[in-house]
Design a protein around this motif. Structure first.
Motif, PDB file in Angstrom:
ATOM      1  N   GLY A  53       0.829  -1.195   0.000  1.00 17.25           N
ATOM      2  CA  GLY A  53       0.000   0.000   0.000  1.00 17.25           C
ATOM      3  C   GLY A  53       0.864   1.244   0.000  1.00 17.25           C
ATOM      4  N   LEU A  54       0.228   2.390  -0.080  1.00 22.17           N
ATOM      5  CA  LEU A  54       0.950   3.655  -0.144  1.00 22.17           C
ATOM      6  C   LEU A  54       0.247   4.708   0.707  1.00 22.17           C
ATOM      7  CD1 LEU A  54       3.110   5.564  -1.451  1.00 22.17           C
ATOM      8  CD2 LEU A  54       1.449   5.958  -3.300  1.00 22.17           C
ATOM      9  N   LEU A  55       1.022   5.408   1.516  1.00 25.55           N
ATOM     10  CA  LEU A  55       0.550   6.586   2.222  1.00 25.55           C
ATOM     11  C   LEU A  55       1.523   7.706   1.891  1.00 25.55           C
ATOM     12  CD1 LEU A  55      -1.057   8.238   4.280  1.00 25.55           C
ATOM     13  CD2 LEU A  55       0.269   7.136   6.109  1.00 25.55           C
ATOM     14  N   HIS A  56       1.040   8.752   1.259  1.00 25.03           N
ATOM     15  CA  HIS A  56       1.928   9.837   0.868  1.00 25.03           C
ATOM     16  C   HIS A  56       1.224  11.161   1.095  1.00 25.03           C
ATOM     17  CE1 HIS A  56       0.036  11.236  -2.941  1.00 25.03           C
ATOM     18  NE2 HIS A  56      -0.434   9.997  -2.997  1.00 25.03           N
ATOM     19  N   GLY A  57       1.985  12.254   1.016  1.00 29.59           N
ATOM     20  CA  GLY A  57       1.353  13.542   1.177  1.00 29.59           C
ATOM     21  C   GLY A  57       2.343  14.650   1.461  1.00 29.59           C
ATOM     22  N   SER A  58       1.790  15.786   1.842  1.00 33.84           N
ATOM     23  CA  SER A  58       2.545  17.010   2.072  1.00 33.84           C
ATOM     24  C   SER A  58       1.977  17.707   3.308  1.00 33.84           C
ATOM     25  CB  SER A  58       2.420  17.917   0.850  1.00 33.84           C
ATOM     26  OG  SER A  58       1.045  18.257   0.652  1.00 33.84           O
ATOM     27  N   ALA A  59       2.238  19.003   3.419  1.00 28.93           N
ATOM     28  CA  ALA A  59       1.713  19.759   4.556  1.00 28.93           C
ATOM     29  C   ALA A  59       0.214  19.998   4.444  1.00 28.93           C
ATOM     30  CB  ALA A  59       2.439  21.102   4.660  1.00 28.93           C
ATOM     31  N   THR A  60      -0.332  19.848   3.248  1.00 25.96           N
ATOM     32  CA  THR A  60      -1.751  20.172   3.045  1.00 25.96           C
ATOM     33  C   THR A  60      -2.674  18.959   3.026  1.00 25.96           C
ATOM     34  OG1 THR A  60      -1.484  20.132   0.627  1.00 25.96           O
ATOM     35  CG2 THR A  60      -1.159  22.246   1.743  1.00 25.96           C
ATOM     36  N   ALA A  61      -2.144  17.781   2.700  1.00 29.16           N
ATOM     37  CA  ALA A  61      -3.029  16.614   2.583  1.00 29.16           C
ATOM     38  C   ALA A  61      -2.235  15.319   2.639  1.00 29.16           C
ATOM     39  CB  ALA A  61      -3.821  16.675   1.279  1.00 29.16           C
ATOM     40  N   SER A  62      -2.925  14.251   3.063  1.00 31.01           N
ATOM     41  CA  SER A  62      -2.372  12.895   3.042  1.00 31.01           C
ATOM     42  C   SER A  62      -3.315  12.013   2.239  1.00 31.01           C
ATOM     43  CB  SER A  62      -2.228  12.331   4.460  1.00 31.01           C
ATOM     44  OG  SER A  62      -1.309  13.077   5.221  1.00 31.01           O
ATOM     45  N   ARG A  63      -2.752  11.083   1.502  1.00 31.14           N
ATOM     46  CA  ARG A  63      -3.567  10.171   0.694  1.00 31.14           C
ATOM     47  C   ARG A  63      -3.126   8.742   0.969  1.00 31.14           C
ATOM     48  NH1 ARG A  63      -6.786   9.006  -3.664  1.00 31.14           N
ATOM     49  NH2 ARG A  63      -5.909   7.752  -5.358  1.00 31.14           N
ATOM     50  N   TYR A  64      -4.095   7.879   1.234  1.00 32.96           N
ATOM     51  CA  TYR A  64      -3.822   6.492   1.616  1.00 32.96           C
ATOM     52  C   TYR A  64      -4.439   5.546   0.600  1.00 32.96           C
ATOM     53  CZ  TYR A  64      -4.116   2.134   4.342  1.00 32.96           C
ATOM     54  OH  TYR A  64      -4.031   0.835   4.770  1.00 32.96           O
ATOM     55  N   LEU A  65      -3.643   4.646   0.078  1.00 31.20           N
ATOM     56  CA  LEU A  65      -4.107   3.577  -0.796  1.00 31.20           C
ATOM     57  C   LEU A  65      -3.822   2.267  -0.077  1.00 31.20           C
ATOM     58  CD1 LEU A  65      -2.887   6.018  -2.728  1.00 31.20           C
ATOM     59  CD2 LEU A  65      -3.612   4.462  -4.536  1.00 31.20           C
ATOM     60  N   ALA A  66      -4.859   1.580   0.318  1.00 32.03           N
ATOM     61  CA  ALA A  66      -4.734   0.376   1.144  1.00 32.03           C
ATOM     62  C   ALA A  66      -3.929  -0.706   0.439  1.00 32.03           C
ATOM     63  CB  ALA A  66      -6.127  -0.142   1.505  1.00 32.03           C
ATOM     64  N   PRO A  67      -3.212  -1.522   1.203  1.00 33.78           N
ATOM     65  CA  PRO A  67      -2.397  -2.589   0.612  1.00 33.78           C
ATOM     66  C   PRO A  67      -3.219  -3.567  -0.222  1.00 33.78           C
ATOM     67  CG  PRO A  67      -1.769  -2.234   2.892  1.00 33.78           C
ATOM     68  CD  PRO A  67      -3.013  -1.433   2.666  1.00 33.78           C
ATOM     69  N   ARG A  68      -2.670  -3.874  -1.384  1.00 32.90           N
ATOM     70  CA  ARG A  68      -3.253  -4.867  -2.281  1.00 32.90           C
ATOM     71  C   ARG A  68      -2.119  -5.658  -2.914  1.00 32.90           C
ATOM     72  NH1 ARG A  68      -6.911  -1.731  -6.481  1.00 32.90           N
ATOM     73  NH2 ARG A  68      -7.016  -3.859  -7.312  1.00 32.90           N
ATOM     74  N   GLY A  69      -2.442  -6.787  -3.487  1.00 30.35           N
ATOM     75  CA  GLY A  69      -1.425  -7.637  -4.084  1.00 30.35           C
ATOM     76  C   GLY A  69      -1.234  -7.376  -5.565  1.00 30.35           C
ATOM     77  N   GLY A  70      -0.105  -7.850  -6.091  1.00 25.00           N
ATOM     78  CA  GLY A  70       0.121  -7.852  -7.525  1.00 25.00           C
ATOM     79  C   GLY A  70       0.948  -6.696  -8.050  1.00 25.00           C
ATOM     80  N   GLU A  71       1.619  -6.945  -9.171  1.00 25.55           N
ATOM     81  CA  GLU A  71       2.469  -5.937  -9.783  1.00 25.55           C
ATOM     82  C   GLU A  71       1.657  -4.815 -10.427  1.00 25.55           C
ATOM     83  OE1 GLU A  71       5.424  -7.530 -12.378  1.00 25.55           O
ATOM     84  OE2 GLU A  71       6.335  -8.795 -10.824  1.00 25.55           O
ATOM     85  N   GLU A  72       0.459  -5.105 -10.862  1.00 27.28           N
ATOM     86  CA  GLU A  72      -0.382  -4.058 -11.434  1.00 27.28           C
ATOM     87  C   GLU A  72      -0.698  -2.996 -10.380  1.00 27.28           C
ATOM     88  OE1 GLU A  72      -4.806  -3.553 -13.501  1.00 27.28           O
ATOM     89  OE2 GLU A  72      -3.814  -5.519 -13.475  1.00 27.28           O
TER      90      GLU A  72
END
Length: 303
Positions: free
Chosen positions: A121-140
């Motif tokens: 999964g991915l959690l990224h962001g800056s001083a203004t916002a955070s965005r979370y993409l829950a963990p999933r499987g696969g190279e796609e």
């Protein structure tokens, strides 16, 4: 658009031979060693069972020995926690954009997870916002995460504030994960230390630092974080440069002390050329519970 994951994999196979990849796989797999079993049920003790598996409290209540049974966890979850504020669009120590190094680092770690059948999964962001993409499987899925990073980091983006993403992880990310933070030379303050200490209790936490460029002498150079230009007369003054280097060395020693105190493995990379050894050393450091890595000098400039 060419596949970002394909680019990462191609570079991995160029810079790493089969033995290196095997070692990377082994170090990655070792991160979860000893934490890959979930409690299933209690049952009566039978000769041959491990004494350490006896649940003494349940045994006292039941009146006869009971042992805990476990089931293996077949899939783990990895969370790439990445600073995508504008300082990550600046130059790294290698002269490359930190953005490109961050994408490659996320790709390498994500690819290792995919090879082991784990979710990413991915959690990224800056001083203004955070965005979370829950963990999933696969190279796609991993390709989608890398494209998200590529599309988000820019010189005209919001300021960096990795503390915001650490706080988000504590508030909203559930379950036990392997969290790999990818950022530049962030100096944790007391609040960030508090967040990291709490995060480490809940998750496995590793930290990969992308080293900043050194103090630039180019009159067109600017500090990406503040937007201010660096006067060439100061940037080229030997006394100023020596004082700057000394201050940054002390700052780096303080950073290392913080990560040691927190018990979080931290390692640094100058660029894509030394990224694979850095990832291997980071995983090994986490497995062995060692202190953080050797120092670096801060620049964070965009030429």
């Amino acid at each position: 658009m060419p596949s970002l994951l394909h680019r990462v994999k191609s570079r991995m196979f160029i810079f790493a031979h089969r033995r290196t990849l095997t070692l990377l796989d082994g170090e990655y797999g070792s991160v979860f060693k000893g934490r890959s079993l979930d409690f299933d049920e209690l049952r009566a003790y039978v000769p041959g069972d491990e004494v350490r598996d006896i649940d003494w409290k349940a045994t006292a209540r039941h009146g006869s020995p009971l042992v805990k049974r476990y089931v293996a966890v077949r899939r783990h979850s990895v969370l790439l926690l990445v600073d995508t504020g504008r300082t990550m669009a600046a130059q790294a120590a290698s002269g490359e954009a930190k953005k490109d190094i961050a994408i490659e680092a996320a790709g390498v770690l994500g690819y290792l997870a995919c090879r082991h059948g784990d979710d990413v999964g991915l959690l990224h962001g800056s001083a203004t916002a955070s965005r979370y993409l829950a963990p999933r499987g696969g190279e796609e899925n991993l390709e989608r995460l890398l494209r998200e990073l590529d599309a988000t980091i820019s010189l005209d983006g919001p300021a960096s504030a990795i503390t915001q993403q650490l706080n988000y992880a504590l508030r909203y990310v559930k379950g036990r994960l392997l969290i790999v933070v990818i950022a530049d030379e962030f100096m944790p303050d007391a609040h960030a230390e508090h967040l990291l200490r709490r995060l480490r209790v809940r998750h496995e936490v590793l930290w990969l630092t992308i080293r900043d460029a050194e103090l630039a002498s180019d009159p067109d150079s600017t500090d990406v974080g503040s937007g201010f230009s660096i006067p060439a007369a100061l940037a080229t003054d030997v006394t100023v440069r020596d004082a700057y280097a000394d201050a940054m060395q002390h700052r780096e020693e303080d950073r290392q002390a913080i990560f040691r105190r927190l018990g979080i493995a931290e390692l640094q990379t100058r660029g894509t050329a030394d990224l694979l050894p850095a990832v291997f050393a980071l995983l090994d450091k986490h497995r062995s519970g060692g202190p953080s890595s050797s120092g670096a000098r801060r620049g964070g400039r965009h030429g």
